[in-house]
Write a protein that holds these residues in place. Structure first.
Motif, PDB file in Angstrom:
ATOM      1  N   LYS A 146       0.826  -1.206   0.000  1.00  0.00           N
ATOM      2  CA  LYS A 146       0.000   0.000   0.000  1.00  0.00           C
ATOM      3  C   LYS A 146       0.859   1.255   0.000  1.00  0.00           C
ATOM      4  O   LYS A 146       0.534   2.248  -0.659  1.00  0.00           O
ATOM      5  N   ALA A 147       1.971   1.218   0.756  1.00  0.00           N
ATOM      6  CA  ALA A 147       2.851   2.385   0.837  1.00  0.00           C
ATOM      7  C   ALA A 147       3.448   2.710  -0.521  1.00  0.00           C
ATOM      8  O   ALA A 147       3.535   3.876  -0.911  1.00  0.00           O
ATOM      9  N   VAL A 148       3.855   1.688  -1.266  1.00  0.00           N
ATOM     10  CA  VAL A 148       4.408   1.904  -2.602  1.00  0.00           C
ATOM     11  C   VAL A 148       3.375   2.570  -3.489  1.00  0.00           C
ATOM     12  O   VAL A 148       3.660   3.555  -4.189  1.00  0.00           O
ATOM     13  N   ARG A 149       2.163   2.042  -3.452  1.00  0.00           N
ATOM     14  CA  ARG A 149       1.090   2.610  -4.278  1.00  0.00           C
ATOM     15  C   ARG A 149       0.782   4.048  -3.868  1.00  0.00           C
ATOM     16  O   ARG A 149       0.562   4.928  -4.693  1.00  0.00           O
ATOM     17  N   GLU A 150       0.772   4.286  -2.558  1.00  0.00           N
ATOM     18  CA  GLU A 150       0.389   5.599  -2.021  1.00  0.00           C
ATOM     19  C   GLU A 150       1.425   6.677  -2.337  1.00  0.00           C
ATOM     20  O   GLU A 150       1.075   7.825  -2.636  1.00  0.00           O
ATOM     21  N   LEU A 151       2.714   6.326  -2.289  1.00  0.00           N
ATOM     22  CA  LEU A 151       3.771   7.336  -2.346  1.00  0.00           C
ATOM     23  C   LEU A 151       4.090   7.811  -3.759  1.00  0.00           C
ATOM     24  O   LEU A 151       4.513   8.952  -3.948  1.00  0.00           O
ATOM     25  N   ILE A 152       3.933   6.944  -4.753  1.00  0.00           N
ATOM     26  CA  ILE A 152       4.284   7.344  -6.117  1.00  0.00           C
ATOM     27  C   ILE A 152       3.108   8.092  -6.739  1.00  0.00           C
ATOM     28  O   ILE A 152       2.034   7.510  -6.936  1.00  0.00           O
ATOM     29  N   PRO A 153       3.269   9.361  -7.066  1.00  0.00           N
ATOM     30  CA  PRO A 153       2.134  10.180  -7.503  1.00  0.00           C
ATOM     31  C   PRO A 153       1.589   9.817  -8.881  1.00  0.00           C
ATOM     32  O   PRO A 153       0.399   9.969  -9.134  1.00  0.00           O
ATOM     33  N   SER A 154       2.464   9.370  -9.766  1.00  0.00           N
ATOM     34  CA  SER A 154       2.016   9.053 -11.121  1.00  0.00           C
ATOM     35  C   SER A 154       2.888   7.966 -11.718  1.00  0.00           C
ATOM     36  O   SER A 154       4.117   8.009 -11.624  1.00  0.00           O
ATOM     37  N   THR A 155       2.246   6.978 -12.331  1.00  0.00           N
ATOM     38  CA  THR A 155       2.977   5.913 -13.035  1.00  0.00           C
ATOM     39  C   THR A 155       2.551   5.864 -14.502  1.00  0.00           C
ATOM     40  O   THR A 155       2.649   4.830 -15.145  1.00  0.00           O
ATOM     41  N   ASN A 156       2.104   6.983 -15.018  1.00  0.00           N
ATOM     42  CA  ASN A 156       1.622   7.028 -16.405  1.00  0.00           C
ATOM     43  C   ASN A 156       2.701   6.649 -17.412  1.00  0.00           C
ATOM     44  O   ASN A 156       2.411   6.112 -18.478  1.00  0.00           O
ATOM     45  N   LYS A 157       3.969   6.944 -17.076  1.00  0.00           N
ATOM     46  CA  LYS A 157       5.062   6.679 -18.013  1.00  0.00           C
ATOM     47  C   LYS A 157       5.784   5.372 -17.727  1.00  0.00           C
ATOM     48  O   LYS A 157       6.687   4.994 -18.465  1.00  0.00           O
ATOM     49  N   LEU A 158       5.383   4.684 -16.669  1.00  0.00           N
ATOM     50  CA  LEU A 158       6.093   3.482 -16.233  1.00  0.00           C
ATOM     51  C   LEU A 158       5.979   2.360 -17.264  1.00  0.00           C
ATOM     52  O   LEU A 158       4.883   1.981 -17.670  1.00  0.00           O
ATOM     53  N   LYS A 159       7.134   1.832 -17.682  1.00  0.00           N
ATOM     54  CA  LYS A 159       7.166   0.714 -18.627  1.00  0.00           C
ATOM     55  C   LYS A 159       7.677  -0.573 -17.995  1.00  0.00           C
ATOM     56  O   LYS A 159       7.349  -1.662 -18.435  1.00  0.00           O
ATOM     57  N   ILE A 160       8.524  -0.437 -16.973  1.00  0.00           N
ATOM     58  CA  ILE A 160       9.107  -1.616 -16.316  1.00  0.00           C
ATOM     59  C   ILE A 160       8.895  -1.504 -14.808  1.00  0.00           C
ATOM     60  O   ILE A 160       9.285  -0.516 -14.191  1.00  0.00           O
ATOM     61  N   LEU A 161       8.274  -2.527 -14.214  1.00  0.00           N
ATOM     62  CA  LEU A 161       8.096  -2.615 -12.773  1.00  0.00           C
ATOM     63  C   LEU A 161       8.482  -4.020 -12.331  1.00  0.00           C
ATOM     64  O   LEU A 161       7.802  -4.995 -12.651  1.00  0.00           O
ATOM     65  N   HIS A 162       9.596  -4.125 -11.611  1.00  0.00           N
ATOM     66  CA  HIS A 162      10.049  -5.419 -11.102  1.00  0.00           C
ATOM     67  C   HIS A 162       9.877  -5.425  -9.587  1.00  0.00           C
ATOM     68  O   HIS A 162      10.530  -4.676  -8.874  1.00  0.00           O
ATOM     69  N   PHE A 163       8.992  -6.303  -9.110  1.00  0.00           N
ATOM     70  CA  PHE A 163       8.619  -6.340  -7.707  1.00  0.00           C
ATOM     71  C   PHE A 163       8.715  -7.770  -7.182  1.00  0.00           C
ATOM     72  O   PHE A 163       8.086  -8.139  -6.207  1.00  0.00           O
ATOM     73  N   HIS A 164       9.526  -8.625  -7.872  1.00  0.00           N
ATOM     74  CA  HIS A 164       9.572 -10.027  -7.473  1.00  0.00           C
ATOM     75  C   HIS A 164      10.528 -10.264  -6.316  1.00  0.00           C
ATOM     76  O   HIS A 164      11.280  -9.385  -5.900  1.00  0.00           O
ATOM     77  N   HIS A 165      10.463 -11.496  -5.809  1.00  0.00           N
ATOM     78  CA  HIS A 165      11.182 -11.900  -4.597  1.00  0.00           C
ATOM     79  C   HIS A 165      10.720 -11.091  -3.387  1.00  0.00           C
ATOM     80  O   HIS A 165      11.497 -10.765  -2.505  1.00  0.00           O
ATOM     81  N   ASN A 166       9.433 -10.754  -3.402  1.00  0.00           N
ATOM     82  CA  ASN A 166       8.742 -10.187  -2.247  1.00  0.00           C
ATOM     83  C   ASN A 166       7.507 -11.051  -2.031  1.00  0.00           C
ATOM     84  O   ASN A 166       6.869 -11.460  -2.993  1.00  0.00           O
ATOM     85  N   LYS A 167       7.162 -11.322  -0.790  1.00  0.00           N
ATOM     86  CA  LYS A 167       6.056 -12.246  -0.524  1.00  0.00           C
ATOM     87  C   LYS A 167       4.870 -11.510   0.084  1.00  0.00           C
ATOM     88  O   LYS A 167       4.683 -11.487   1.295  1.00  0.00           O
ATOM     89  N   THR A 168       4.085 -10.884  -0.739  1.00  0.00           N
ATOM     90  CA  THR A 168       2.881 -10.224  -0.245  1.00  0.00           C
ATOM     91  C   THR A 168       1.787 -11.248  -0.052  1.00  0.00           C
ATOM     92  O   THR A 168       1.781 -12.308  -0.661  1.00  0.00           O
ATOM     93  N   GLY A 169       0.826 -10.911   0.773  1.00  0.00           N
ATOM     94  CA  GLY A 169      -0.375 -11.712   0.881  1.00  0.00           C
ATOM     95  C   GLY A 169      -1.357 -11.293  -0.206  1.00  0.00           C
ATOM     96  O   GLY A 169      -1.050 -10.470  -1.070  1.00  0.00           O
ATOM     97  N   ASP A 170      -2.553 -11.859  -0.147  1.00  0.00           N
ATOM     98  CA  ASP A 170      -3.553 -11.573  -1.171  1.00  0.00           C
ATOM     99  C   ASP A 170      -3.882 -10.086  -1.254  1.00  0.00           C
ATOM    100  O   ASP A 170      -3.964  -9.508  -2.333  1.00  0.00           O
ATOM    101  N   GLU A 171      -4.080  -9.439  -0.089  1.00  0.00           N
ATOM    102  CA  GLU A 171      -4.444  -8.026  -0.096  1.00  0.00           C
ATOM    103  C   GLU A 171      -3.302  -7.163  -0.619  1.00  0.00           C
ATOM    104  O   GLU A 171      -3.529  -6.155  -1.280  1.00  0.00           O
TER     105      GLU A 171
END
Length: 215
Positions: A146-171
């Motif tokens: 949630k913090a990642v989503r909340e803090l970044i104001p805009s991802t309109n230009k984002l082409k690459i997002l690597h978020f692996h090797h993190n173990k989030t739950g369903d939420e």
């Protein structure tokens, strides 16, 4: 250390702590008048408070020319309070820079770490590549996603997002899915949910792919 016309990289060589005097010597090229560095990599070197203070002072003087920043693995083996403060110092130094590339991987961020980079993240609206791999060895939780989503104001230009090797739950996965669906130009998305790696080559169907991993 590698210094090309526009790249400053101190990650080459022995992995380990960086002390104040070494930091002062290594970072001299970044202080040189008229330098053309647009990219730097501090990965592989662990900063304590004093060395981070030296580095932050230098970076604040060149942040307006930077477009690519690699701060992965910069607090290895540091106590959490010190690591969080170091990340906050770098964040403040780089606040307001206009980056297209940002790598914060391998820092064991936890929610505290993500928010320590809050000033930097909140000031970024032009990111094309964002890397947050191995962000918490104990497993990223819902609050971190949630913090990642909340803090970044805009991802309109984002082409690459690597978020692996993190173990989030369903939420947590759902929270990240909202970040992804707000990134219309996403081409390369990598994310691990409960040790299941989801790789999406295009933004089309990203949300559905994440949701299917929750079944």
């Amino acid at each position: 250390m590698i210094t090309l016309d526009h790249v400053f990289d101190i990650s080459v060589g022995c992995r380990g702590f960086i002390e104040v005097e070494e930091a002062k010597e290594l970072l001299k090229p970044l202080k040189a008048p008229g330098n053309k560095f647009t990219k730097f990599c501090f990965s592989n070197r662990s900063f304590g408070l004093l060395a981070a203070h030296v580095a932050a002072s230098v970076l604040s003087g060149v942040k307006d020319q930077l477009t690519e920043v690699d701060l992965s693995d910069i607090v290895s083996r540091r106590p959490e309070p010190e690591a969080v403060e170091v990340m906050r110092m770098f964040s403040l130094a780089l606040e307001g820079s206009k980056l297209s590339y940002l790598n914060l991987s391998n820092n064991g961020l936890s929610e505290k770490g993500v928010r320590a980079f809050g000033d930097l993240l909140r000031s970024q609206s032009n990111l094309v590549e964002l890397y947050l791999m191995n962000a918490d060895y104990a497993g990223i939780l819902l609050e971190v996603a949630k913090a990642v989503r909340e803090l970044i104001p805009s991802t309109n230009k984002l082409k690459i997002l690597h978020f692996h090797h993190n173990k989030t739950g369903d939420e947590g996965a759902i929270a990240i899915s909202h970040l992804v669906t707000g990134s219309p130009n996403l081409e390369d998305f990598r994310y691990m949910h409960l040790r299941r790696l989801i790789i999406v080559g295009t933004c089309r169907g990203v949300y559905g792919s994440i949701q299917s991993g929750l079944m």
